[in-house]
Design an enzyme around this catalytic site. Structure first.
Site, PDB file in Angstrom:
ATOM      1  N   HIS A  82      65.154  33.163  -6.645  1.00  0.00           N
ATOM      2  CA  HIS A  82      65.422  34.514  -7.162  1.00  0.00           C
ATOM      3  C   HIS A  82      66.901  34.887  -7.014  1.00  0.00           C
ATOM      4  CE1 HIS A  82      64.976  38.777  -7.974  1.00  0.00           C
ATOM      5  NE2 HIS A  82      63.717  38.570  -8.294  1.00  0.00           N
ATOM      6  N   GLY A 163      81.019  52.060   1.750  1.00  0.00           N
ATOM      7  CA  GLY A 163      81.342  50.931   2.606  1.00  0.00           C
ATOM      8  C   GLY A 163      82.618  50.222   2.181  1.00  0.00           C
ATOM      9  N   PRO A 164      83.001  49.207   2.943  1.00  0.00           N
ATOM     10  CA  PRO A 164      84.276  48.520   2.719  1.00  0.00           C
ATOM     11  C   PRO A 164      84.211  47.508   1.572  1.00  0.00           C
ATOM     12  CG  PRO A 164      83.110  47.510   4.544  1.00  0.00           C
ATOM     13  CD  PRO A 164      82.281  48.685   4.126  1.00  0.00           C
ATOM     14  N   PHE A 167      84.003  41.307   2.346  1.00  0.00           N
ATOM     15  CA  PHE A 167      82.865  40.394   2.333  1.00  0.00           C
ATOM     16  C   PHE A 167      82.322  40.203   3.746  1.00  0.00           C
ATOM     17  CE2 PHE A 167      81.258  35.850   2.206  1.00  0.00           C
ATOM     18  CZ  PHE A 167      80.080  36.178   1.531  1.00  0.00           C
ATOM     19  N   VAL A 168      81.020  40.451   3.902  1.00  0.00           N
ATOM     20  CA  VAL A 168      80.334  40.244   5.178  1.00  0.00           C
ATOM     21  C   VAL A 168      79.418  39.032   4.991  1.00  0.00           C
ATOM     22  CG1 VAL A 168      78.843  41.266   6.941  1.00  0.00           C
ATOM     23  CG2 VAL A 168      80.379  42.738   5.604  1.00  0.00           C
ATOM     24  N   PRO A 169      79.834  37.849   5.424  1.00  0.00           N
ATOM     25  CA  PRO A 169      79.119  36.603   5.102  1.00  0.00           C
ATOM     26  C   PRO A 169      77.631  36.613   5.437  1.00  0.00           C
ATOM     27  CG  PRO A 169      81.236  36.113   6.076  1.00  0.00           C
ATOM     28  CD  PRO A 169      81.036  37.589   6.221  1.00  0.00           C
ATOM     29  N   TRP A 171      75.604  39.058   5.588  1.00  0.00           N
ATOM     30  CA  TRP A 171      74.825  40.092   4.897  1.00  0.00           C
ATOM     31  C   TRP A 171      74.995  40.068   3.377  1.00  0.00           C
ATOM     32  CZ3 TRP A 171      71.137  43.494   6.508  1.00  0.00           C
ATOM     33  CH2 TRP A 171      70.765  44.509   5.603  1.00  0.00           C
ATOM     34  N   GLY A 172      76.221  39.966   2.923  1.00  0.00           N
ATOM     35  CA  GLY A 172      76.472  40.089   1.492  1.00  0.00           C
ATOM     36  C   GLY A 172      76.664  41.546   1.121  1.00  0.00           C
TER      37      GLY A 172
END
Length: 539
Positions: A82, A163-164, A167-169, A171-172
């Site tokens: 998905h 939010g910023p 990139f938060v690896p 979480w995404g």
């Protein structure tokens, strides 16, 4: 009636039972949240949760689930069929009961703000909550998926709504907002993933691009292979089932698959479905196959069979149809036991009164008509009348259900007048507003019984025919039905007249009085015709 919002967060974990259960526990343990369904998919590596509650409760439930997912899901390791861009990939809020779309948009905004602040992650708004046109569509926001986020977040046009732009690896990013009820629906094929995707391109609204649009409006779709079932699926999102119905999708997939010589082997619903969507499909097959089905339960069974909804797993209506799962706090008159309703009528209160009783009597009269028809239909003695009975039973059955709802409609209409009476009347402005509201309440109190009489009188032609052909053993039931319907019209007439006397709009009064008198005369003449015909019948 309490406010009810549905929340359907999709998490990028469909294989690890501990993680799936932990998120479910976070939702179900939130006060005011009722977890209705958890639907994990190993091939998609995705779990869809469905829960309902008040706007405030579902907001807290979604946040609780996100906090747990933040600790347990690592998107750097995620793979699945998905499309996805985050651990909590999408979290829509959907109006269910006594809630506007605007309130759900507010839920989406508040959730996005709090999620971004608490977890420090980028959040996008979509659907009815979108702030930019190119963000209304989920596939548009999710284009490129998780892997494209590092570069996408650097572009000013893709700065998150909350939010910023970082990139938060693990979480995404998360997409949230408000939308109508979406039906996630898969049609099973004995084919390859590529063949299933070809069909999806043919039917989805987007098609293969602007130059090659698909055949169905408000439909998204793609093809994939379901390893655990060893078959392919055309995976579909119905964005508005009142534009494109469930059966339309299934039939269209069947048509294209037949052209490709590919067998369709049933279908699958992911999550829950509104009852109306099922009943709409039932009516399609009833008309198409010239079937005679009255009961709701039987209509649901028909759809399960025709669409093959139990092809991969048992389809239990009480666990998949949202109205069957949500136990609403129903305080309506028609939800009362008969004993309680009668005692409520007999209480020292103006409502429920003669109007609600008239509606109840009308509903029972229509029910008796339906009963007589069904006691005739299908019997060998009357088998030559089956076609006639099919035609006669239906209006009685439909009117019975409509008249049941009018038991409360009459009481509610009168209550609006009583509420106007209690408005303040100190200043001239207050007096004027109170008078206007009283007049509006009186007109409502007149319109409801007038509609009741009109609905009842529409049954006389059917009853006049039924008395000629119905099962002779049910003769007394037809006679009681006739008198019940006449009594209902008489009761409606009396309620119209008593409320007209205080209405100041003379033109409205005159026209309504004439209309009510005409309907009473029609009922009196019709009941005599039916009773005379019943007396003359010997067999």
């Amino acid at each position: 009636m309490s406010k009810l919002v549905e929340c359907v967060p999709n998490f990028s974990e469909g294989r690890n039972k501990e993680v799936i259960d932990a998120i479910a526990t976070a939702i179900s343990s939130t006060e005011g949240c009722l977890l209705l369904d958890v639907d994990p998919g190993p091939s998609t590596n995705r779990a869809v949760y469905t829960f309902v509650g008040s706007p405030e409760a579902v907001l807290e439930g979604a946040l609780s689930a996100a906090r747990v997912a933040f600790q347990l899901i690592d998107m750097t390791r995620h793979t699945g069929e998905h499309p996805r861009m985050g651990a909590m990939d999408v979290c829509p809020f959907i109006p269910v009961q006594n809630v506007s779309m605007e309130e759900c948009v507010c839920c989406g905004n508040r959730f996005a703000q709090r999620l971004a602040e608490e977890l420090g992650i980028p959040v996008y708004l979509y659907g009815e909550a979108a702030r930019k046109e190119n963000r209304r569509s989920l596939p548009s926001i999710r284009a490129g998926e998780y892997e494209a986020l590092p570069e996408k977040l650097k572009k000013p046009e893709w700065a998150p709504d909350f939010g910023p732009s970082r990139f938060v690896p693990t979480w995404g990013a998360t997409v949230t907002g408000a939308r109508k009820f979406l039906i996630a629906y898969n049609v099973n094929l004995l084919s390859t993933k590529e063949q299933a995707h070809r069909i999806a391109l043919d039917i989805r609204e987007q098609g293969r691009g602007k130059e090659q649009p698909g055949s169905l409006k408000r439909v998204q779709g793609m093809g994939w292979f379901l390893e655990e079932a060893n078959l392919a699926q055309v995976s579909i999102n119905l964005l508005d089932f009142e534009v494109t119905a469930l059966h339309m999708v299934y039939e269209e997939v069947c048509t294209v698959a037949e052209e490709l010589n590919l067998p369709v082997v049933g279908s699958q619903l992911v999550g829950l479905i509104p009852l109306k969507a099922v009943l709409d499909s039932a009516e399609f097959y009833i008309q198409k196959e010239k079937l005679f089905i009255l009961e709701e339960e039987h209509k649901v069974r028909l759809v399960i069979n025709r669409l093959g909804l139990d092809s991969l797993a048992p389809f239990v209506p009480k666990e998949r149809i949202i109205e069957y799962m949500v136990e609403s706090e129903d305080e309506s008159l028609v939800s009362m036991p008969l004993r309680s309703f009668i005692r409520s009528v007999g209480a020292r209160s103006a409502a429920p009164g003669g109007g609600s009783v008239s509606a109840a009597i009308a509903a029972m009269g229509a029910a008796l008509g339906a009963m007589v028809g069904q006691m005739t239909y299908g019997k060998r003695q009357y088998e030559d009348l089956d076609g006639i009975m099919r035609r006669l039973i239906l209006p009685f059955h439909q009117s019975m259900n409509e008249l049941i709802s009018m038991v409360d409609a009459d009481s509610n209409a009168f209550n609006s007048y009583m509420a106007a009476l209690k408005l303040p009347k100190t200043t001239a402005e207050q007096k004027e507003r109170r008078e206007a509201m009283m007049q509006e309440g009186l007109k409502k109190a007149v319109v409801v019984p007038l509609f009741l009489a009109e609905k009842v009188n529409s049954l006389w032609p059917t009853l006049k025919e039924l008395v000629l052909y119905g099962n002779i053993a049910c003769k007394s039931d037809i006679q009681v039905a006739a008198k019940a319907l006449e009594t209902a019209v008489f009761g409606a007439y009396c309620n119209v007249v008593i409320n007209l006397k205080d209405i100041k709009d003379e033109a409205f009064k005159t026209a309504t009085q004439q209309e009510a008198s005409g309907m009473l005369e029609e009922a009196r003449a019709s009941v005599n015709t039916v009773l005379e015909a019943a007396d003359e019948r010997k067999k």
